[in-house]
Design an enzyme around this catalytic site. Sequence first.
Site, mmCIF file in Angstrom:
data_model
loop_
_atom_site.group_PDB
_atom_site.id
_atom_site.type_symbol
_atom_site.label_atom_id
_atom_site.label_comp_id
_atom_site.label_asym_id
_atom_site.label_seq_id
_atom_site.Cartn_x
_atom_site.Cartn_y
_atom_site.Cartn_z
ATOM 1 C CD GLU A 130 -2.096 4.665 -3.595
ATOM 2 O OE1 GLU A 130 -0.941 4.219 -3.733
ATOM 3 O OE2 GLU A 130 -2.953 4.610 -4.513
ATOM 4 C CB THR A 183 -0.215 -3.304 -5.334
ATOM 5 O OG1 THR A 183 0.075 -2.449 -6.435
ATOM 6 C CG2 THR A 183 0.509 -2.788 -4.100
#
Length: 311
Positions: A130, A183
């Site tokens: 991530e 993101t």
Amino acid sequence: MKKVTAFAPATVANVSCGFDILGFAVEEMGDKVTVSLADEPGVRVVRIEGDGGRLPYEVDKNTCGVALKAFLAAIDYKGGLEVELYKGLPLGSGMGSSAASSVAALEAANQLLGNPLDKKALLPFAMKAEGVACGAEHADNVAPSLLGGFVLIRSYHPLDVTKLHVPKGLYCALVHPHLELNTADSRSVLRQQVPLKDAITQSGNIAGLVAGLYQEDMGLISRSLQDVIAEPSRSVLIPGFDEIKSAIKEVGALGVGISGSGPTTFILAPSREVAERASEICQEVFDKIGLEVDLYVSAVNTKGTYVINKA
């Protein structure tokens, strides 16, 4: 066994008030990854499908590769693995696309190598992936994709993760407009300092949501689905969000929020029927805007990642 294929589900992260600490998994949608034994040491990504040619094959830039390299180093495995990634989730959707890839890869590799670690122990490796995907090693997508259900990240240092109760009949609708929201860009609009009154409100809502889940109190869940920290900054990036938020409670939905960093919106509902009606309202909103959307209705997935084939 020479190869294993695993599936990992899409997820909703943040769940309104639970920024970076709450998430839940959904059913059916997700990514598949096949991991095979290889003669050459190390990790190689040999096939990617469903990404439109956008994802990298370089191991240190691919979430599957990053997660598996960390996993192999932790168990001191000197052999080689080949990875095939089959994307079922759109990129930049706010449905945990990068998380599902790394989690499925870890589940497949762990099974292939004889389950040296339990599921929860795989979480730090998915978090490393991530970090590569979005610049932050958060767990609110990877943890529910790995473990299933609602997951609370109580602490990151040290990592402390626990599954929460899922009330019977709880459903969600996901509304994915045909646009992409990075993101990192979505995180960049967030305030770096939070007023004390907002911190108190947010804390109360988190506690109320967790209590509502365990008590199966749909009214308490509904009252707690309020985000005063991230949503005010992020919602302006998502077309139709305010219209959806004002309309869905008319049909009995519990609440609406931004899934992850967006642009997908999630709606929690006390039944499939309410979730389906809420999704119809969302379709009407986006028809007026002139933007295509994908609509999904799902129960909360309590299973998480799992193996679908061994050979």
